[in-house]
Design a protein around this motif. Structure first.
Motif, mmCIF file in Angstrom:
data_model
loop_
_atom_site.group_PDB
_atom_site.id
_atom_site.type_symbol
_atom_site.label_atom_id
_atom_site.label_comp_id
_atom_site.label_asym_id
_atom_site.label_seq_id
_atom_site.Cartn_x
_atom_site.Cartn_y
_atom_site.Cartn_z
ATOM 1 N N LYS A 53 76.826 9.260 -35.397
ATOM 2 C CA LYS A 53 75.936 8.532 -35.953
ATOM 3 C C LYS A 53 76.303 7.044 -36.189
ATOM 4 O O LYS A 53 74.960 6.347 -36.684
ATOM 5 N N ILE A 54 77.221 6.529 -35.625
ATOM 6 C CA ILE A 54 77.583 5.013 -35.881
ATOM 7 C C ILE A 54 76.617 4.225 -34.952
ATOM 8 O O ILE A 54 76.329 4.769 -33.614
ATOM 9 N N LEU A 55 75.993 3.210 -35.059
ATOM 10 C CA LEU A 55 75.007 2.592 -34.414
ATOM 11 C C LEU A 55 75.729 1.352 -33.477
ATOM 12 O O LEU A 55 76.850 1.005 -33.792
ATOM 13 N N PRO A 56 75.082 1.357 -32.403
ATOM 14 C CA PRO A 56 75.775 0.336 -31.354
ATOM 15 C C PRO A 56 76.191 -1.136 -31.854
ATOM 16 O O PRO A 56 77.423 -1.469 -31.875
ATOM 17 N N ALA A 66 77.913 1.002 -26.885
ATOM 18 C CA ALA A 66 77.252 -0.121 -27.594
ATOM 19 C C ALA A 66 77.048 -1.272 -26.418
ATOM 20 O O ALA A 66 76.334 -1.947 -26.680
ATOM 21 N N GLU A 67 78.112 -1.302 -25.529
ATOM 22 C CA GLU A 67 77.973 -2.430 -24.431
ATOM 23 C C GLU A 67 76.641 -2.114 -23.827
ATOM 24 O O GLU A 67 75.892 -3.182 -23.277
ATOM 25 N N ASN A 87 71.175 -3.669 -22.647
ATOM 26 C CA ASN A 87 69.583 -3.349 -22.631
ATOM 27 C C ASN A 87 68.719 -4.467 -23.500
ATOM 28 O O ASN A 87 68.011 -4.967 -22.998
ATOM 29 N N VAL A 88 69.499 -4.753 -24.688
ATOM 30 C CA VAL A 88 68.774 -5.630 -25.417
ATOM 31 C C VAL A 88 68.816 -6.923 -24.939
ATOM 32 O O VAL A 88 67.424 -7.646 -25.148
ATOM 33 N N ASP A 134 80.529 -10.908 -26.318
ATOM 34 C CA ASP A 134 81.887 -9.833 -26.405
ATOM 35 C C ASP A 134 81.735 -8.735 -25.130
ATOM 36 O O ASP A 134 82.516 -7.749 -25.267
ATOM 37 N N LEU A 135 80.727 -8.876 -24.581
ATOM 38 C CA LEU A 135 80.679 -8.037 -23.317
ATOM 39 C C LEU A 135 81.277 -8.336 -21.935
ATOM 40 O O LEU A 135 81.531 -9.521 -21.868
ATOM 41 N N PRO A 136 81.772 -7.220 -21.234
ATOM 42 C CA PRO A 136 82.212 -7.804 -19.853
ATOM 43 C C PRO A 136 81.505 -8.787 -19.126
ATOM 44 O O PRO A 136 80.285 -8.541 -19.056
#
Length: 898
Positions: free
Chosen positions: A392-395, A472-473, A478-479, A646-648
């Motif tokens: 249930k944890i969100l990205p 999450a990544e 996508n966002v 924080d993304l690759p």
């Protein structure tokens, strides 16, 4: 069962009865061992089919020894005695070493006359005897040939193994994977895979191959491309793993590896067999304890571990260390069994895990001292006592936890249900029928506990972490991609000059006015907020620039000093200071502007211009045509993502390049005016090809036809097919006006047939009467697409292109509505319940950020945006719910669009 020697003897006797005359000699020779065993062969002679002690056998042995010397190429000095050799040759009339095989067979016939025996000379011996007369180089060639054959056999074996892997890899790349995941038919999936293999870009496929891909939109194609890339990466990783396990004869394990559907699952299977396992396990295996451990595991026999103790070996010098080594081997074997691996896979479900976080015991006080440290801690205060199911944890929560952990502000735990250990013990008990009250049972209990603590739990936790992180990544990318697409496709201001203002205090407000085409007309720096006595002079400077060039549009950056400059500008407009001009202004997001103005690219474009003024020019051009200018800025600095830093780097850049290419290609590019930054993002083009186009344009003048692209260095047929439809030639004197449309050159013949059907000519394309007639005939001709030999989608594309003006831009025209609301410059001026107006600046999964004039943008939480669709740049009215002036947090509620 007869031995080989007896069978051979029976065959020889049978042959002798039917044909006693042939003279054949069967002598077994292993060439690499000839010199090593030379003396033995000279004494005993080679193996023959004659009875032991037979005279003929002895004579044949001596002759065979001579053959051996001939084959090996020994000199006479290497034999026991030259006299013996000469005597032997004289007695049996043997030829000199250079004699032929036929002569040798004739001489051997003397021996066969003494007894009724058969002497076999097989072709290999004859061949070697024939080689006796050749040079040493020939013998070396024979040895080399043998080595080559050996290597060839090894290569064949390796090739067979590789073919087995490749056979499975081929099934992995089968379009069925894509067809099943995206619920499309197999033929469509095969076409998509074929296009990807040919390096066709998504914009080209989505526009000009729509009938072949089942009318899929570009956003779906991007997801398909991501899946295709993941399959390729998975295949590559599987190939590596299978090669590393090629010596391990475990078909169940290999099948489990082949059935993996993602990288994390594959790594979990391979982890127990990786060569980088603990050194203690390697030591235990080297000490020969694997057999003992397997006997205990399979309960084959009772093992006495005391017999394995070796006082002179440190790792097994006593019984305790032996037991530890055996437990280590048992734990490794337990975790490598397919049944256990299957059980572990069944437990790797997110709903069985809980994510917990708390404040770290050692915060980075040195990095964030005093006030700054306190602000940094406030960012994570909602995660100091955080507990939630992993399913249930969100990205954005995962990204926040990971960032807090990296900054040593949070401690994050991933825990499994308490019953997992009991289930694991139960599965192992059922597999190996363990009696816990025996010595074997105690060892296996230790092994199972060790396997659970050191192998199973780390594998599962690593899988859960990686799964959540990947989820999450992907969401963050996508966002970012969606926000970037909205910014790039923002409507331009066409055919009007623009004044750009980069606000400031001490360094002044930098102004740059650009023409309709974007060229720099005039620049200036004013100080309306610093020197009060110069305010009137600054007012006149601004008035003069606007009136001189009839400029009615002002693009104001949203940086420091924006609100003060906006108040000053709004006051002048309300006072009708710029009459007769009706001046309007708009707030422009200047994220990345200062970074670009100091870049090497900007220095090359603007030569020796002040970077402060470059920023003002960039703001004006960004407002005039966002796409043309934003392609120059690194997308990561546009401030429209969600934890994008924080993304690759590789994943983010790949996604952003794809989005930019789609936007540029879909809008279209004027081949004769486009810059290098724009051209390199066109479908099928690269930086080198874009540079070649510009070089050709400078050397040969403007392009007059799309076909001239083929003359450019680096533009082959394949590249031309992909880019031609997105490059337009907007010159008024071109011969073929189809080059000014989005119609692809491959459809020109069909277009001519359509125009002939409508009694229209190419030269009239873009005129009002032409457009009206094309629109009225669209529906009728679309139903007759088969008569023209094209698909319905291609027919529709051609008719839509003919029904639009040549300068048509689907982005439309930007509507300027300045926000004439109450000016707010600080959160200290706010009160709960205040009604404000602002612009949406960033969209995320947890809400929308809105700029209302404060130090930080306010956030409208997702729960306040039910059934509301917002876009970046939308003007909205909001209400203040809460704010924290110290932590710079502002919570808003959406009211309506303005």
């Amino acid at each position: 069962m007869l031995t080989r020697g007896k069978r051979l003897q029976q065959q020889q006797q049978e042959q002798h009865r039917t044909c006693p005359s042939p003279i054949i000699c069967n002598i077994a020779i292993k060439q690499p061992e000839l010199k090593k065993n030379q003396s033995k062969r000279q004494k005993k002679g080679p193996t023959t089919s004659f009875p032991k002690g037979s005279k003929t056998a002895g004579k044949v042995g001596k002759v065979a020894s001579k053959i051996v010397r001939l084959v090996v190429g020994e000199d006479e000095e290497d034999t026991k005695s030259k006299a013996d050799t000469k005597g032997f040759q004289a007695k049996f009339k043997l030829p000199e070493p250079a004699s032929t095989v036929q002569n040798l067979q004739d001489d051997l016939s003397l021996i066969s006359d003494e007894e009724d025996s058969v002497i076999l000379i097989e072709p290999p011996i004859a061949d070697m005897a024939s080689q006796a007369s050749t040079s040493n180089a020939t013998r070396e060639n024979a040895n080399n040939s043998k080595a080559v054959n050996k290597r060839k056999k090894t290569d064949d074996d390796a090739g067979t193994k590789q073919r087995k892997i490749n056979e499975y890899e081929t099934s992995l790349t089968d379009s069925k994977i894509i067809a099943d995941k995206f619920d499309i038919d197999r033929r469509t999936a095969e076409n998509i895979v074929k296009f990807f293999e040919q390096d066709y870009t998504i914009p080209f496929i989505a526009r000009y191959r729509k009938s072949d891909i089942g009318h899929l939109e570009a956003n779906v194609l991007r997801e398909v491309k991501d899946t295709y890339d993941e399959v390729l990466e998975l295949r590559k990783r599987k190939t590596t793993v299978l090669k590393n396990l090629v010596k391990r004869n475990d078909e169940d394990l290999k099948k489990a590896i082949m059935d993996c559907t993602n990288i994390d699952e594959l790594n979990s299977l391979y982890l127990p067999f990786a060569s980088s396992r603990v050194n203690k396990l390697s030591q235990a295996l080297e000490n020969g304890l694997e057999t003992v451990a397997m006997n205990i595991l399979e309960n084959k026999k009772e093992e006495n571990l005391m017999s394995c103790v070796r006082p002179n070996v440190e790792s097994i010098s006593d019984i305790i260390k032996v037991e530890q080594a055996v437990v280590l081997i048992l734990a490794n074997h337990i975790c490598s069994r397919p049944e256990i691996l299957k059980f572990i896979d069944s437990e790797k479900r997110l709903d069985k895990f809980i994510v917990q976080s708390k404040r770290s015991k050692s915060p980075r006080t040195k990095v964030y001292p005093n006030l700054q440290h306190m602000k940094e801690e406030r960012k994570y205060e909602s995660y100091y006592n955080f507990t939630m199911k992993a399913s249930k944890i969100l990205p954005h929560q995962i990204l926040a936890l990971n960032r807090g952990k990296d900054n040593k502000m949070l401690s994050v735990l991933y825990t499994h249900a308490d019953s997992f250990l009991d289930k694991f013990i139960g599965v192992c008990t059922k597999k190996w029928y363990i009696d816990w009250f025996t010595k074997r049972g105690k060892l296996l209990r230790q092994a199972i506990q060790y396997a659970y603590d050191k192998i199973v739990c780390p594998i599962i936790q690593k899988y859960v972490k990686a799964t959540l992180k990947m989820k999450a990544e992907k969401c963050s990318i996508n966002v970012f991609s969606n926000n970037l697409r909205q910014i790039l496709l923002k409507a331009p201001i066409k055919g009007r000059p623009v004044l750009g203002i980069d606000p400031g205090f001490k360094n002044g407000c930098k102004m740059a006015l650009i023409s309709q085409s974007g060229s720099i007309v005039e620049t200036a720096i004013i100080y309306p907020h610093v020197i009060a006595s110069r305010r009137n002079m600054d007012d006149l400077t601004l008035q003069s620039m606007l009136l001189k060039y009839s400029c009615t549009l002002v693009a104001l950056g949203n940086g420091k000093g924006c609100k003060e400059t906006e108040m000053w500008l709004a006051h002048l407009i309300q006072a009708n200071f710029f009459a007769p001009l009706e001046v309007k202004y708009a707030i422009v997001n200047e994220s990345g502007s200062s970074i670009y103005s100091c870049s090497r690219e900007a220095a090359e474009e603007f030569k020796k211009m002040d970077p402060c003024l470059i920023s003002a020019v960039h703001l004006a051009r960004r407002f005039q045509d966002p796409l043309l200018e934003l392609v120059k800025v690194d997308p990561k600095h546009l401030g429209v993502g969600m934890y994008q830093h924080d993304l690759p780097e590789s994943k983010l850049q790949k996604a952003l390049d794809t989005v930019i290419s789609e936007c540029v290609s879909n809008v279209g590019v004027d081949l004769n005016t486009a810059s290098l930054y724009l051209l390199k993002h066109v479908s099928g083009l690269t930086s080198a090809r874009a540079a070649s186009i510009i070089a050709y344009r400078e050397a040969n003048g403007l392009f007059k036809s799309r076909e001239h692209l083929k003359k450019v260095r680096g533009i082959g047929e394949k590249t031309f097919v992909q880019c031609a439809g997105f490059l337009k030639i907007m010159e008024s004197d071109i011969k073929n006006k189809l080059d000014s449309t989005i119609i692809h050159p491959e459809s020109y013949d069909v277009t001519r047939n359509i125009l002939q059907e409508l009694n229209l000519t190419i030269s009239d394309i873009g005129q009002k009467t032409f457009i009206a007639k094309a629109k009225s005939s669209t529906y009728r001709l679309c139903e007759r697409y088969h008569e023209f030999g094209v698909s319905k989608e291609s027919m529709k594309l051609i008719l839509e292109a003919l029904s639009e003006p040549l300068d048509y831009d689907f982005r439309g025209e930007f509507e300027i509505k300045p926000l004439m609301h109450k000016i707010v410059t600080s959160m200290k001026q706010l009160k709960v319940g205040h009604i404000l107006e602002g612009r949406a600046t960033n969209l995320t999964t947890f809400g929308c950020f809105v700029h209302v004039g404060c130090e930080k943008d306010g956030l409208i939480p997702s729960k306040e945006l039910e059934n509301v669709v917002l876009g970046i740049g939308d003007k909205i009215q909001v209400e203040v719910l809460s704010f924290d002036a110290f932590a710079l947090r502002l919570s808003l509620r959406y009211l309506k669009h303005v």
